[in-house]
Scaffold this motif. Structure first.
Motif, PDB file in Angstrom:
ATOM      1  N   ASP A  89       0.810  -1.217   0.000  1.00  0.00           N
ATOM      2  CA  ASP A  89       0.000   0.000   0.000  1.00  0.00           C
ATOM      3  C   ASP A  89       0.846   1.270   0.000  1.00  0.00           C
ATOM      4  O   ASP A  89       0.322   2.379   0.059  1.00  0.00           O
ATOM      5  CB  ASP A  89      -0.965   0.015   1.184  1.00  0.00           C
ATOM      6  N   GLU A 147       3.267   2.139   2.274  1.00  0.00           N
ATOM      7  CA  GLU A 147       3.863   2.535   3.555  1.00  0.00           C
ATOM      8  C   GLU A 147       5.309   2.051   3.633  1.00  0.00           C
ATOM      9  O   GLU A 147       5.636   0.926   3.267  1.00  0.00           O
ATOM     10  CB  GLU A 147       3.067   1.943   4.730  1.00  0.00           C
ATOM     11  N   THR A 148       6.185   2.921   4.139  1.00  0.00           N
ATOM     12  CA  THR A 148       7.606   2.594   4.254  1.00  0.00           C
ATOM     13  C   THR A 148       7.920   2.128   5.668  1.00  0.00           C
ATOM     14  O   THR A 148       7.510   2.751   6.653  1.00  0.00           O
ATOM     15  CB  THR A 148       8.469   3.822   3.919  1.00  0.00           C
ATOM     16  N   GLN A 198       1.482  -6.613   4.923  1.00  0.00           N
ATOM     17  CA  GLN A 198       2.625  -5.967   4.271  1.00  0.00           C
ATOM     18  C   GLN A 198       3.606  -6.960   3.653  1.00  0.00           C
ATOM     19  O   GLN A 198       4.667  -6.557   3.160  1.00  0.00           O
ATOM     20  CB  GLN A 198       3.348  -5.070   5.289  1.00  0.00           C
TER      21      GLN A 198
END
Length: 241
Positions: free
Chosen positions: A159, A161-162, A202
């Motif tokens: 999505d 996000e780091t 993730q």
């Protein structure tokens, strides 16, 4: 009349011979594609990518990128482009006189997902532990770029996000056998690992490495355990440390 009969007989014989020859030709024409197809099938070896006995070279050739083979040789100056899983990237090392500052061939080869590892439990759901082969490329010593210098490793989730490598409990994961020296001497290579504390959603993110010249190299990570050293990596994380 006898001459005409003889001529007719000869014509019939010639037609029969021609027909036989034509049939032979057709048979050969039909057989050739079948033979080629059979040879192609026999020359294509189906590789079981879940076989932990596969060599690193065979796994990279047939299984990297979850079905896409990795091309040979290092990728130089990839600058933001995605590389196949298991593909080597030629990077510039950390620019520090003490570490040599030379070129470093960086190769992520295996990923393992575990909720618990080396006595630690992932605070976000699961650890993504990745083996990395670092090899000095050239006549100077080299090392990975450091996060403090704006480089090192990151995980970009599907999505966007780091996640940094020091997030959650990931910093405590240093598997035995994959804890090579930070500085790699000329002509040498070491095994290292990088770990991320991520959520289940993730998995299958993008692994990013930023080198000493702030150039980014990206690899799409498989969504499940994959690579030639899965068994060795899991063994290196057994017990409490």
């Amino acid at each position: 009349m006898r001459v005409r009969a003889a001529a007719a007989t000869a014509a019939l014989l010639l037609a029969a011979l021609t027909a036989c020859g034509g049939n032979d030709g057709d048979g050969k024409a039909e057989a050739e594609p079948a033979a080629k197809e059979s040879a192609a099938k026999s020359s294509t070896k189906k590789v079981d990518c879940s076989d932990e006995g596969l060599s690193q070279a065979e796994w990279m050739k047939s299984c990297s990128g979850e079905g896409g083979g990795a091309s040979a040789g290092p990728e130089e100056g990839a600058g933001g482009s995605k590389l196949a899983w298991g593909k080597v990237a030629r990077t510039t090392g950390y620019q520090d006189p003490d570490s040599g500052g030379g070129n470093l061939d960086v190769t992520p080869t295996t990923v393992v997902y575990q909720s618990k590892a080396m006595g630690s439990e992932a605070s976000n759901g699961v650890f993504a532990i990745i083996t990395v082969k670092d090899a000095a490329a050239g006549d100077a010593a080299a090392t990975e770029n450091a996060p403090a210098a704006g480089g090192g490793w990151q995980w970009i989730a599907p999505d966007g996000e780091t996640v940094s490598s020091d997030n959650g409990e990931a910093v405590s994961i240093t598997p035995e056998g994959f804890d090579g020296e930070r500085i790699v001497q000329p002509g040498a290579w070491v095994w290292r690992t990088v770990a991320f504390d991520i959520s289940e959603a993730q998995r299958g993110g993008t692994l990013v490495y930023v080198d000493g010249l702030e150039e980014a190299f990206r690899w799409k990570v498989p969504t499940r355990d994959a690579g030639p050293d899965v068994a060795k990596l899991k063994k290196g994380m057994e017990g409490d440390y």
